[in-house]
Design a protein around this motif. Structure first.
Motif, PDB file in Angstrom:
ATOM      1  N   LYS A 117       0.831  -1.212   0.000  1.00 59.32           N
ATOM      2  CA  LYS A 117       0.000   0.000   0.000  1.00 59.32           C
ATOM      3  C   LYS A 117       0.863   1.259   0.000  1.00 59.32           C
ATOM      4  CE  LYS A 117      -1.207   1.933   3.589  1.00 59.32           C
ATOM      5  NZ  LYS A 117      -1.676   2.386   4.936  1.00 59.32           N
ATOM      6  N   GLN A 118       1.923   1.271   0.808  1.00 64.73           N
ATOM      7  CA  GLN A 118       2.805   2.437   0.860  1.00 64.73           C
ATOM      8  C   GLN A 118       3.511   2.666  -0.475  1.00 64.73           C
ATOM      9  OE1 GLN A 118       5.434   1.811   4.160  1.00 64.73           O
ATOM     10  NE2 GLN A 118       3.807   1.994   5.709  1.00 64.73           N
TER      11      GLN A 118
ATOM     12  N   GLU B   4       1.008   4.406  -2.830  1.00 65.06           N
ATOM     13  CA  GLU B   4       0.818   5.811  -2.463  1.00 65.06           C
ATOM     14  C   GLU B   4       2.021   6.660  -2.831  1.00 65.06           C
ATOM     15  OE1 GLU B   4      -0.040   5.722   1.668  1.00 65.06           O
ATOM     16  OE2 GLU B   4      -2.148   5.121   1.407  1.00 65.06           O
TER      17      GLU B   4
ATOM     18  N   MET C 153       1.911   9.780  -5.514  1.00 63.28           N
ATOM     19  CA  MET C 153       2.244  11.122  -5.048  1.00 63.28           C
ATOM     20  C   MET C 153       3.366  11.734  -5.891  1.00 63.28           C
ATOM     21  SD  MET C 153       3.562  12.280  -1.292  1.00 63.28           S
ATOM     22  CE  MET C 153       5.039  11.307  -1.521  1.00 63.28           C
TER      23      MET C 153
ATOM     24  N   ARG D 115      -4.083  11.976  -9.585  1.00 63.61           N
ATOM     25  CA  ARG D 115      -5.312  12.141  -8.811  1.00 63.61           C
ATOM     26  C   ARG D 115      -6.412  11.384  -9.549  1.00 63.61           C
ATOM     27  NH1 ARG D 115      -5.312  18.624  -7.226  1.00 63.61           N
ATOM     28  NH2 ARG D 115      -3.328  18.584  -6.028  1.00 63.61           N
TER      29      ARG D 115
ATOM     30  N   GLU E 164     -11.609   6.904  -6.174  1.00 68.67           N
ATOM     31  CA  GLU E 164     -11.318   5.779  -5.276  1.00 68.67           C
ATOM     32  C   GLU E 164     -11.609   4.412  -5.895  1.00 68.67           C
ATOM     33  OE1 GLU E 164     -11.920   4.840  -0.519  1.00 68.67           O
ATOM     34  OE2 GLU E 164     -13.452   5.994  -1.600  1.00 68.67           O
TER      35      GLU E 164
ATOM     36  N   THR F 245      -8.594   3.422  -7.843  1.00 67.51           N
ATOM     37  CA  THR F 245      -7.476   3.057  -6.958  1.00 67.51           C
ATOM     38  C   THR F 245      -7.705   1.677  -6.342  1.00 67.51           C
ATOM     39  OG1 THR F 245      -7.235   5.413  -6.430  1.00 67.51           O
ATOM     40  CG2 THR F 245      -6.093   3.845  -5.020  1.00 67.51           C
TER      41      THR F 245
ATOM     42  N   ASN G 220      -9.822   1.878   2.656  1.00 67.27           N
ATOM     43  CA  ASN G 220      -9.304   1.554   3.987  1.00 67.27           C
ATOM     44  C   ASN G 220      -9.861   0.217   4.493  1.00 67.27           C
ATOM     45  OD1 ASN G 220      -7.767   3.918   4.150  1.00 67.27           O
ATOM     46  ND2 ASN G 220      -9.509   5.098   4.939  1.00 67.27           N
TER      47      ASN G 220
END
Length: 280
Positions: free
Chosen positions: A89-90, A93, A97, A102, A105, A108, A133
């Motif tokens: 997940k990190q 992200e 970024m 952009r 959801e 994503t 989440n």
């Protein structure tokens, strides 16, 4: 990002951001900044006074033009593989970024599910979730369940009545080799030694010795006697009489007669051998 956090913490105005940021330049960065200011004055361009203009110039100086394309390719081909769900997940992200992506959801979520391992994705797709989440939390729980199953399988592979520590300790101790017993010892135990009085000689039929150690040995002598006779003149009876009277000594004798024929002559040569046994 660190510089922007400092500006926000100290509430620095837009006019002071550029002088404060360029004040920390050293080495190549300082040489680049002085060259940029000189070139803008020569071309009669307005100086850089705002933070967004300085940040754009830094990106053009240090970041190549194909950087965004490489980030998009990495984000599209990203797979979980050996990473945990949290690390995966990190990574997503961070790429989004840096590429300034952009998106909505649901897109994503689809991107996140496409890179998950099959053993986690197949179970998560059957469970209900509301947003990204919730999906990440479900994936973490499924991952922990899989880890517990694999650990329990490993523990069950070891015998319960045999602890693992003792097993490793016994493996470290070298095993002693079994002592080899000679074959002759086993034979001696099974077959007792025979007495010398039970040994029998097959030559003199005595006891207490074998044939090779027999004291009554015999030696044989060979003696040859040549006799000449003719088929026309001398009869066969005289030949036998002469041969019988030619015994060299008394005793048990054995006679071997050998006749040699010669085609070129009429007379035949006869050779007689006498064998005598002598006792010691």
């Amino acid at each position: 990002m660190k510089v922007e956090q400092l500006f926000a913490c100290h509430r620095v105005s837009e006019e002071r951001k550029v002088p404060l940021a360029t004040l920390s330049f050293q080495g190549d960065a300082m040489y680049w900044w002085t060259t940029l200011e000189r070139d803008r004055r020569l071309h009669k361009d307005p100086p850089i006074e705002y933070w967004n203009d300085l940040r754009g110039a830094l990106r053009r100086r240090h970041i190549p033009s194909y950087y965004n394309k490489e980030l998009m390719d990495k984000l599209q081909r990203l797979q979980q593989k050996t990473m945990s769900v949290e690390e995966y997940k990190q990574k997503i992200e961070l790429y989004m970024m840096r590429a300034s992506i952009r998106e909505s959801e649901p897109i994503t979520i689809t991107r996140f599910l496409s890179g998950l391992n099959l053993e986690i994705r197949d179970r998560v797709e059957l469970l209900p979730y509301q947003d990204l989440n919730d999906l990440i939390q479900l994936c973490i729980k499924v991952e922990q369940q899989n880890l517990r199953k694999t650990s329990s399988r490993r523990e069950s592979s070891y015998p319960k009545s045999y602890p693992k520590r003792e097993y490793m300790r016994e493996e470290s101790v070298p095993k002693e080799k079994p002592r080899e017993t000679p074959k002759s010892v086993g034979k001696d135990v099974l077959t007792p030694p025979t007495c010398s009085r039970d040994v029998k000689c097959f030559k003199c039929y005595g006891r207490g010795h074998v044939q090779a150690q027999c004291p009554k040995q015999r030696t044989m002598f060979l003696r040859g006697v040549d006799e000449y006779s003719s088929h026309d003149d001398e009869p066969s009876g005289k030949e036998e009489g002469n041969s019988e009277g030619a015994y060299p000594c008394e005793g048990e004798l054995m006679m071997i007669r050998r006749t040699l024929n010669n085609q070129s002559s009429v007379r035949h040569k006869k050779r007689t051998f006498f064998i005598q046994d002598a006792k010691f």
